[in-house]
Motif scaffolding. Sequence first.
Motif, PDB file in Angstrom:
ATOM      1  N   ILE A  89      13.502  -2.423  49.359  1.00  0.00           N
ATOM      2  CA  ILE A  89      12.803  -1.697  50.415  1.00  0.00           C
ATOM      3  C   ILE A  89      12.113  -2.723  51.306  1.00  0.00           C
ATOM      4  CG2 ILE A  89      10.970  -0.025  50.909  1.00  0.00           C
ATOM      5  CD1 ILE A  89      11.480   1.079  48.052  1.00  0.00           C
ATOM      6  N   HIS A  90      12.351  -2.621  52.581  1.00  0.00           N
ATOM      7  CA  HIS A  90      11.698  -3.543  53.491  1.00  0.00           C
ATOM      8  C   HIS A  90      10.278  -3.054  53.756  1.00  0.00           C
ATOM      9  CE1 HIS A  90      11.196  -5.179  57.803  1.00  0.00           C
ATOM     10  NE2 HIS A  90      10.689  -6.009  56.905  1.00  0.00           N
ATOM     11  N   VAL A  91       9.329  -3.931  53.477  1.00  0.00           N
ATOM     12  CA  VAL A  91       7.938  -3.553  53.703  1.00  0.00           C
ATOM     13  C   VAL A  91       7.351  -4.469  54.773  1.00  0.00           C
ATOM     14  CG1 VAL A  91       5.656  -3.324  52.659  1.00  0.00           C
ATOM     15  CG2 VAL A  91       7.698  -2.790  51.325  1.00  0.00           C
ATOM     16  N   GLY A  92       6.781  -3.862  55.810  1.00  0.00           N
ATOM     17  CA  GLY A  92       6.217  -4.650  56.908  1.00  0.00           C
ATOM     18  C   GLY A  92       4.858  -5.205  56.552  1.00  0.00           C
TER      19      GLY A  92
ATOM     20  N   SER B 183      13.013   0.107  56.302  1.00  0.00           N
ATOM     21  CA  SER B 183      14.388   0.399  55.916  1.00  0.00           C
ATOM     22  C   SER B 183      14.573   0.223  54.408  1.00  0.00           C
ATOM     23  CB  SER B 183      15.347  -0.509  56.660  1.00  0.00           C
ATOM     24  OG  SER B 183      15.099  -1.838  56.273  1.00  0.00           O
ATOM     25  N   ILE B 184      15.660   0.786  53.904  1.00  0.00           N
ATOM     26  CA  ILE B 184      15.965   0.656  52.470  1.00  0.00           C
ATOM     27  C   ILE B 184      17.450   0.339  52.308  1.00  0.00           C
ATOM     28  CG2 ILE B 184      16.149   3.187  52.366  1.00  0.00           C
ATOM     29  CD1 ILE B 184      15.415   2.957  49.390  1.00  0.00           C
TER      30      ILE B 184
ATOM     31  N   LEU C 167      19.401   2.242  34.367  1.00  0.00           N
ATOM     32  CA  LEU C 167      18.262   1.479  34.852  1.00  0.00           C
ATOM     33  C   LEU C 167      18.502   1.114  36.317  1.00  0.00           C
ATOM     34  CD1 LEU C 167      15.712   0.185  33.467  1.00  0.00           C
ATOM     35  CD2 LEU C 167      17.020  -1.952  33.458  1.00  0.00           C
ATOM     36  N   ARG C 168      17.521   1.429  37.160  1.00  0.00           N
ATOM     37  CA  ARG C 168      17.630   1.054  38.569  1.00  0.00           C
ATOM     38  C   ARG C 168      16.557   0.022  38.866  1.00  0.00           C
ATOM     39  NH1 ARG C 168      17.210   7.316  40.629  1.00  0.00           N
ATOM     40  NH2 ARG C 168      18.651   8.144  39.054  1.00  0.00           N
ATOM     41  N   CYS C 169      16.922  -1.000  39.598  1.00  0.00           N
ATOM     42  CA  CYS C 169      15.927  -2.006  39.962  1.00  0.00           C
ATOM     43  C   CYS C 169      15.498  -1.782  41.407  1.00  0.00           C
ATOM     44  CB  CYS C 169      16.514  -3.412  39.788  1.00  0.00           C
ATOM     45  SG  CYS C 169      15.401  -4.699  40.339  1.00  0.00           S
ATOM     46  N   VAL C 170      14.207  -1.524  41.592  1.00  0.00           N
ATOM     47  CA  VAL C 170      13.684  -1.274  42.935  1.00  0.00           C
ATOM     48  C   VAL C 170      12.703  -2.390  43.270  1.00  0.00           C
ATOM     49  CG1 VAL C 170      12.447   0.340  44.416  1.00  0.00           C
ATOM     50  CG2 VAL C 170      13.833   1.206  42.507  1.00  0.00           C
ATOM     51  N   HIS C 171      12.944  -3.108  44.351  1.00  0.00           N
ATOM     52  CA  HIS C 171      12.001  -4.166  44.715  1.00  0.00           C
ATOM     53  C   HIS C 171      11.837  -4.229  46.228  1.00  0.00           C
ATOM     54  CE1 HIS C 171      15.898  -6.060  45.117  1.00  0.00           C
ATOM     55  NE2 HIS C 171      15.373  -7.169  45.621  1.00  0.00           N
ATOM     56  N   THR C 172      10.816  -4.969  46.644  1.00  0.00           N
ATOM     57  CA  THR C 172      10.551  -5.042  48.085  1.00  0.00           C
ATOM     58  C   THR C 172      11.037  -6.353  48.659  1.00  0.00           C
ATOM     59  OG1 THR C 172       8.366  -5.888  47.532  1.00  0.00           O
ATOM     60  CG2 THR C 172       8.527  -3.548  48.050  1.00  0.00           C
TER      61      THR C 172
END
Length: 490
Positions: free
Chosen positions: A58-61, A68-69, A27-32
């Motif tokens: 993940i950096h979201v503008g 960037s990630i 399980l991978r957790c991906v968030h901003t």
Amino acid sequence: MIVGDDKNILIPDLGRFRLGPGRLKGLRCVHTHLHGEPLSKEDLTDLVLLGLDLMVSIHVGEDGIPGSISYAHILPENVRGEKWRVEEVPDIGRLQVDFQGMIQSLEDELARTSTGRRLGDREKAVLVGVTAGPSWKARESLDELRDLALSDNLDVVDTVIQQIKQKNPRFLIGKGKLSELVLRCTQTGSDLLIFDHELTPAQVRSLADATELKIIDRSQLILDIFAKRAVTREGKIQVELAQLRYLLPRLATKNTAMSRLTGGIGGRGPGETKLEINRRRARERIARLNRELQQIKRQREDRRRLRNLRRLPVVSIVGYTNAGKSTLLNSLTHSRVAVENRLFETLDPSSRRLRFPQERDVIITDTVGFIRDLPEDLVDAFAATLEELQDAELLLHVVDASSPRMEEQMKAVEETLRKLDLGRIPRLLVLNKIDRLDPLQAAVLENTFKGVAISALDRRTFSGLIDEMQRLIWPHASTPSISTSSHPSQ
Ligand SMILES: Nc1nc2c(ncn2[C@@H]2O[C@H](COP(=O)(O)OP(=O)(O)OP(=O)(O)O)[C@@H](O)[C@H]2O)c(=O)[nH]1
Ligand SMILES: [Mg+2]
């Protein structure tokens, strides 16, 4: 795929996804992250605690475009003691990592380092001492916990002392510390955490839920040893009763926590009976075992009465576990009660006849060893067996004089004797294992503690002990005045 929002994410119970030692959750957790902040401490704690393959942010503008990630994964055991690696790629468009391959090789490495430590098929455990006091004291206590774990045939892969300022009511220790323990388990391929501290039922549940590891405390470990060692019907019943009484308040409504609590260690019912996990059935079983125990007790009382009729004096050997009680019984009576260098080798008492010069006989009995902070349920359970001690004319208190913890062990035994209301019976202190000391040291101990020094392995050291025993059992026998006295009152 599990989706959460900006407040929280509900991860269902993933216990079944844990595929074995050295395997991550898949399980991978991906968030901003909206403000360009790096992976936070909580992110990394969650990575470890949940056993995730990856934690990604993940950096979201403001324009909604990803920039960037950052990603992190745990590390296998390494000399620098690093727990995880964090990588950052400035532009997500340039991200060129074969994550699948990376996780696969991480798992291979975890499996390799953890099986490298494997000793046969023994279950691996990480021991945890929790203390607010000095760490040397916790270390000593952990040493004994290690002996207990080894006696339970576990493979101790690590011992950790957690200094805490205040107890976290939910987990006992802080979440950060807990994640470190989980990491040690992942790195060593262990799924058992043993706390050298009494845990409340609620704590066991929260810890098991949060870590998906098996959580047990010292009492439960002792119970497990007893469960493995009990031989007689009575011994088995007593252990099972103690286990049921211990487990009853811990029976969770949630099945997963329960399966962790009862699977394997800590949930072994002695003998053929599998431990019931349902509260109602547990209560019924307690009642039934109690009835059976009553019956056995009556039979034992009959035997006891018969023996009392024969009027042979009884000498009982008591003492801390592993002090050499069974060895002494064997040497005194040329018998072969099992002796082993592990804790709680003897559970069921055994009696032998011992002949002194002048054809005088006594019954000598060997009993279960004592230990400091014996779980109450076990004291209760064994109080029945130990009832026979009430008949003793003399208690031989055997201590391991070569143990650095000798005085503490003596105190624990004295306290247990007091609790069992045996303080009134004459007692002879037997300082055992003096073959491991130099003679001067032994003499000093004899003097300081007013005991007799022996080596239970060597009958040639027994003369002082035999003399002293005779003097205490037949206090008037050797005084010549008995036959010569013409005093009118005699
Ligand atoms: N060096 C030495 N070892 C001893 C002596 N007496 C006992 N031992 C060892 O100490 C270990 C424990 O002995 P046991 O007789 O099983 O001890 P116990 O008090 O009956 O232990 P439990 O039944 O587990 O409570 C064994 O490995 C014995 O061989 C002694 O005088 N000298
Ligand atoms: Mg023994």
